[in-house]
Scaffold this active site. Structure first.
Site, short mmCIF file in Angstrom:
data_model
loop_
_atom_site.label_atom_id
_atom_site.label_comp_id
_atom_site.label_asym_id
_atom_site.label_seq_id
_atom_site.Cartn_x
_atom_site.Cartn_y
_atom_site.Cartn_z
N SER A 116 57.42 -10.84 18.93
CA SER A 116 56.54 -11.90 19.43
C SER A 116 55.09 -11.49 19.24
O SER A 116 54.77 -10.30 19.22
CB SER A 116 56.80 -12.11 20.92
OG SER A 116 56.35 -10.98 21.66
N ASP A 117 54.23 -12.48 19.13
CA ASP A 117 52.82 -12.17 19.28
C ASP A 117 52.63 -11.77 20.75
O ASP A 117 53.47 -12.07 21.61
CB ASP A 117 51.93 -13.37 18.91
CG ASP A 117 50.51 -12.92 18.58
OD1 ASP A 117 50.12 -11.80 18.95
OD2 ASP A 117 49.77 -13.71 17.94
N TRP A 118 51.54 -11.09 21.02
CA TRP A 118 51.32 -10.49 22.34
C TRP A 118 51.19 -11.59 23.41
O TRP A 118 50.20 -12.30 23.47
CB TRP A 118 50.08 -9.62 22.28
CG TRP A 118 50.35 -8.19 21.85
CD1 TRP A 118 49.88 -7.07 22.48
CD2 TRP A 118 51.12 -7.71 20.73
NE1 TRP A 118 50.35 -5.94 21.82
CE2 TRP A 118 51.11 -6.31 20.76
CE3 TRP A 118 51.87 -8.34 19.72
CZ2 TRP A 118 51.77 -5.51 19.82
CZ3 TRP A 118 52.54 -7.56 18.79
CH2 TRP A 118 52.49 -6.16 18.85
N GLY A 119 52.23 -11.71 24.22
CA GLY A 119 52.24 -12.77 25.23
C GLY A 119 52.80 -14.08 24.70
O GLY A 119 52.75 -15.09 25.39
N GLY A 120 53.36 -14.06 23.51
CA GLY A 120 53.89 -15.30 22.91
C GLY A 120 55.33 -15.60 23.31
O GLY A 120 55.87 -16.62 22.91
#
Ligand SMILES: *[C@@H]1O[C@H](CO)[C@@H](O)[C@H](O)[C@H]1NC(C)=O
Ligand SMILES: *[C@@H]1O[C@H](CO)[C@@H](O)[C@H](O)[C@H]1NC(C)=O
Ligand SMILES: *[C@@H]1O[C@H](CO)[C@@H](O)[C@H](O)[C@H]1NC(C)=O
Ligand SMILES: *[C@@H]1O[C@H](CO)[C@@H](O)[C@H](O)[C@H]1NC(C)=O
Ligand SMILES: *[C@@H]1O[C@H](CO)[C@@H](O)[C@H](O)[C@H]1NC(C)=O
Ligand SMILES: *[C@@H]1O[C@H](CO)[C@@H](O)[C@H](O)[C@H]1NC(C)=O
Ligand SMILES: *[C@@H]1O[C@H](CO)[C@@H](O)[C@H](O)[C@H]1NC(C)=O
Ligand SMILES: *[C@@H]1O[C@H](CO)[C@@H](O)[C@H](O)[C@H]1NC(C)=O
Ligand SMILES: *[C@@H]1O[C@H](CO)[C@@H](O)[C@H](O)[C@H]1NC(C)=O
Ligand SMILES: *[C@@H]1O[C@H](CO)[C@@H](O)[C@H](O)[C@H]1NC(C)=O
Ligand SMILES: *[C@@H]1O[C@H](CO)[C@@H](O)[C@H](O)[C@H]1NC(C)=O
Ligand SMILES: *[C@@H]1O[C@H](CO)[C@@H](O)[C@H](O)[C@H]1NC(C)=O
Length: 794
Positions: free
Chosen positions: A286-290
């Site tokens: 995931s993207d960071w916090g995605g």
């Protein structure tokens, strides 16, 4: 409603049944994500079989708790961290930003940005850039480089991160992805192709929450990119297919929603398109916090949650991971099959073994931990042994390729009567706050008034160890030439002054105006103008100086309202060239290097001519209010201007040289192709038949001028009328060719099956339409010198 209910429920119960968060009434016709389950297992196809066997053997020894740590990040020395399992001799994984430099460290290089790499149109240099970057990541002990970028592709001229990627043309971006990944991974470093997919604006890329932070309840969801199946295939997926084909180890899913479903849990896009259709064998992080759910994301295809467990960030960043302990619990109570978890880890470990990261991989440089503001030591939950040597210098001789690419990517847009190259001008005046030193330090994180821009900001930037400024390099050259140099760096002063009262003793032989345009992650651009009243600066200087040369350091597309001013005798777009900026621009201005960069996008006559604008505001408080409809379909950048028959200022592929070139002798060799390729075994990049060369197009390119230099013959195709509506021209080949004065050479383009195909939404396959294809070969998308045809029988 469903979506926020699901998000809220997932906080408490990630094992909730899998539901796609949709409201078709609000989303309209595209609010329809076809569910694709289960997530396909890795097969090892494409030469990964031996590594797969090792990965499986590793996974078979893991306890369930260890498995949960393998798929979940944790705060640590790197931007992303998977903890070690010493019992099994596994040292953990270090994930580091970004696409143009290893960012969170010291003694590392800042390379030209993606937009510069694209503007070079030079496969070899793009590869060498990747090779050198990968070496620096390895040298610092980073297993994974979070780059390169093909999303954003560049749908909108305003998007804040376009410069991290390459070009709105998917073919050019595809080639750049492939060459970069090949270069990075040859070092035994994993590349991460990001951000998958249709991530084309920064505004509302993350949900709006109560309190404005990620721990707050969601008020409005991320913007949803709503696009049809053909558009995603022919534009936004296209370069990722090259990435997968090149053997990319990982793919990062993006922050946005796609057709209403978050990119990191959209089963159609992750399971269906990426792992299924493209045969991707690595892992999706995931993207960071995605990540916005537990089981829904896991079943939807997400393999690794980053940055994962965040409990030690307190409330500053976010909640605990939706993965981590939830994975253990969900397996234990039977709601998550162990085989899915095993596949997640097998996908993570196969590239690790493939690239030999189990052998002799350098230790993490402890300086990384010291500079990591994202997860400083105080936030660490796990123990990290950082006994590697600190402050290792990994720059080697990479300044050479940085300078070379900096010059090779500089685009000469205007050059009246041989203004450039400069011939030892006696009196030089340098103008603009982009010419000289950054007065605020080298962190590249803001649009400071004073200082030349070598990169944009956010996770895609780099920490400079030195920067050769344009003024510095000009002064060295000027001293050698015995020139007089005057400098005026205050844009306000320049724009509001009568220049003749500033300059002594009389009009300089040349006035060099340096302008800049900042762009950064998290924000879209508000205007396409150059910053700090760049237009006012040019108007003021050109009112006085009849030999005004304008140089831009910019994230990409700019308004150039003064382009036809008679005293603006040359315009040079130097983009974001990295740490050797000054040397690279002097190489071009003084002719040590003949310019050969080409625009990787189109500069319109007027800002209002651009379509596909970002959604910057909504009037509704509905959780789903942020909708971006990709109604332009295939018509982005030059495809749009061509389809609408609009005049532009400088078209895609355009760039001048100090010499002249000609093209002749178009020839086509190839045989009949069937409309549809036989279904091949799924292999990385999709059906292998799509990558088969079916036609060979060649032409002779000659340097007809008096100095040596490189040019870029470009091949565009026009689909026959039997195909569904398609933009008039699409790039399907380019080659950078260096020629001595008077020299000629044959340039060849291989057309692969996919180059001649469109995505047929009914057949759900790539189809070569029957009829007459147009071939156009030229020096830009509108400077066509040779045309021909290929006829495909029905
Ligand atoms: C299984 O465990 C998950 C994670 O703790 C939990 O959310 C879910 O409610 C449990 N499901 C069942 C059926 O017990
Ligand atoms: C979908 O949105 C419409 C329009 O706002 C609303 O009337 C309807 O109740 C919503 N449906 C669901 C299932 O939330
Ligand atoms: C998006 O919606 C379109 C139209 O309903 C559909 O054809 C396509 O498969 C969807 N794509 C994704 C990734 O959800
Ligand atoms: C993946 O492999 C496991 C066994 O190795 C099997 O149980 C599972 O059904 C497979 N999943 C898919 C989607 O093929
Ligand atoms: C984040 O938002 C929550 C909920 O509104 C609030 O309690 C908390 O103090 C906020 N945290 C920060 C760091 O702003
Ligand atoms: C499960 O996920 C939720 C949501 O992120 C989180 O608050 C919780 O701490 C997780 N549980 C475990 C055991 O990791
Ligand atoms: C670093 O520490 C680890 C764990 O204590 C040890 O196995 C390794 O040999 C050490 N390496 C060096 C270079 O000191
Ligand atoms: C720049 O010039 C303006 C206008 O003359 C002046 O007000 C301002 O103080 C100058 N800035 C610096 C840093 O000298
Ligand atoms: C600028 O200054 C010069 C020299 O004093 C003068 O001749 C000229 O008229 C001025 N130009 C303008 C536009 O004021
Ligand atoms: C161009 O420069 C000359 C000085 O050489 C000046 O007289 C003229 O007004 C300038 N032209 C414009 C359009 O500003
Ligand atoms: C600029 O003006 C000077 C002096 O008026 C003249 O000698 C020179 O040729 C002009 N240069 C250009 C590029 O027009
Ligand atoms: C919001 O509403 C105002 C007033 O009706 C309108 O002018 C504006 O265009 C709307 N903005 C958006 C983003 O829909």
């Amino acid at each position: 409603m469903l979506s926020s209910l699901l998000a809220a429920a997932a906080l408490l119960s990630p094992a909730l049944a899998i539901v796609e968060p949709l409201n078709t009434t609000i989303l309209g016709p595209y609010g329809n994500v076809p569910p694709v389950y289960p997530s396909p297992n890795i097969t090892g196809a494409g030469g990964w079989e031996d590594a797969l066997a090792k990965a499986k053997a590793f996974v078979s020894q893991l306890t369930l708790e260890e498995k949960s740590t393998m798929v979940t990040g944790t705060p640590g020395p790197c931007v992303g961290n998977i903890i070690a399992i010493p019992r099994l001799g596994f040292g953990g994984l270090c994930l580091q930003d970004g696409p143009l430099a290893i960012r969170v460290t010291d003694y590392a290089s800042v390379f030209p940005a993606g937009v510069s790499a694209a503007a070079s149109f030079d496969r070899q240099l793009i590869y060498e850039r990747g090779l050198a970057m990968g070496a620096e990541f390895r040298g610092k002990g980073a297993h994974i480089q979070l780059g390169p970028v093909a999303g954003p592709l560049g749908r909108s001229a305003y998007a804040g991160r376009n410069w991290e990627g390459f070009s709105p043309d998917p073919y050019l971006t595809g080639v750049a992805m492939e060459e970069t990944i090949r270069g990075i991974q040859e070092n035994g470093v994993q590349a991460c192709a990001k951000h998958w997919v249709a991530y084309e604006q920064e505004t509302q890329r993350n949900p709006t929450t109560v309190g404005g932070n990620i721990t707050g309840a969601i008020l409005q969801e991320s913007v949803s990119s709503n696009l049809d199946d053909r558009t995603i295939h022919e534009l936004y997926m296209w370069p990722f297919a090259n990435a997968v084909r090149a053997g990319v180890s990982s793919v990062m899913c993006s922050y946005n929603r796609i057709n209403g479903s978050y990119a990191c849990e959209n089963s159609k896009s992750l399971n269906g398109l990426l792992k299924g259709e493209l045969g991707f064998q690595g892992y999706i992080m995931s993207d960071w916090g995605g990540t916005h759910s537990g089981l829904s994301s896991i079943e939807g295809g997400l393999d690794m949650d980053m940055p994962g467990g965040l409990r030690l960030y307190g409330l500053a960043f976010g909640p605990d991971s939706y993965f981590g302990g939830n994975v253990t619990a969900a397996v234990n109570n039977g709601s998550l099959d162990t085989s899915r978890v095993d596949d997640m880890i097998t996908r993570i470990m196969t590239p690790y073994y493939l690239l030999g990261q189990d052998k002799d991989f350098p230790l993490i440089d402890p300086a990384t931990a010291d500079l990591n503001t994202f997860s400083p030591r105080s936030t660490w939950f796990d123990q990290f042994v950082l006994n590697g040597t600190a402050n290792r210098d990994v720059r080697a001789d990479h300044d050479i390729v940085i300078r070379k690419l900096g010059a090779a990517s500089t685009v000469l847009l205007k050059n009246v009567d041989g203004t450039l190259p400069l011939a030892a001008p006696k009196s030089i005046a340098v103008f603009g706050n982009d010419a000289s030193e950054d007065t605020q330090g080298y962190y590249n994180q803001d649009d400071f008034e004073y200082g030349t821009l070598s990169s944009g900001g956010g996770s895609g930037t780099g920490r400079l160890t030195y920067l050769v400024t344009p003024l510095e390099a000009i002064k060295i050259q000027a001293k050698a030439d015995g020139s007089l140099v005057q400098q005026f760096l205050n844009n306000t002063l320049i724009a509001t002054s009568n220049i003749s009262t500033l300059v002594i003793p009389q009009m300089p032989d040349v006035c060099l105006v340096f302008l800049k345009t900042w762009a950064e992650e998290g924000e879209d651009r508000l205007s396409l103008d150059t910053d700090w009243d760049g237009n006012g600066v040019v108007e003021s200087v050109a009112a006085y100086c009849n030999n005004t040369v304008v140089i831009t350091h910019s994230s990409g597309i700019n308004n150039l309202p003064w382009a036809s001013h008679p005293n603006v005798t040359a315009i040079v777009a130097a983009h974001y060239p990295g740490q050797e900026s000054g040397n690279a621009i002097v190489d071009i201005l003084y002719g040590a290097v003949n310019p050969s960069g080409k625009l990787p996008y189109t500069i319109a006559l007027d800002e209002n001519d651009y379509n596909a604008l970002p959604i910057t505001a909504v009037n509704s408080t509905s959780p789903y209010a942020w909708q971006s409809w990709f109604d332009e379909k295939l018509e982005i950048d030059y495809r749009y201007f061509d389809a609408q028959n609009m005049s532009v200022l400088y078209e895609f592929g355009f760039g001048l040289s100090y010499t002249t070139f000609s093209l002749s002798n178009l020839a086509v060799v190839g045989s009949q192709v069937n409309a549809q390729a036989a279904p091949g075994a799924v292999s990385p990049g999709g059906n292998p038949a799509l990558w088969e060369g079916v036609y060979n197009v060649s032409a002779i390119v000659s340097n007809t001028g008096s100095v040596s230099g490189a040019t870029v013959p470009q091949l565009y195709i026009t689909l026959p009328s039997s195909a569904p509506s398609t933009p008039p021209k699409q790039l399907r080949g380019f080659e950078k060719v260096f020629l001595e004065a008077g020299q000629s050479s044959v340039v060849e383009f291989t057309l692969m099956r996919r180059d001649l195909s469109y995505w047929d939404i009914v057949a759900q396959d790539w189809i070569v339409p029957s009829g007459e294809f147009g071939l156009s070969v030229g020096f830009s998308s509108r400077d066509i010198h040779l045309t021909g045809t290929i006829t495909v029988a029905a």
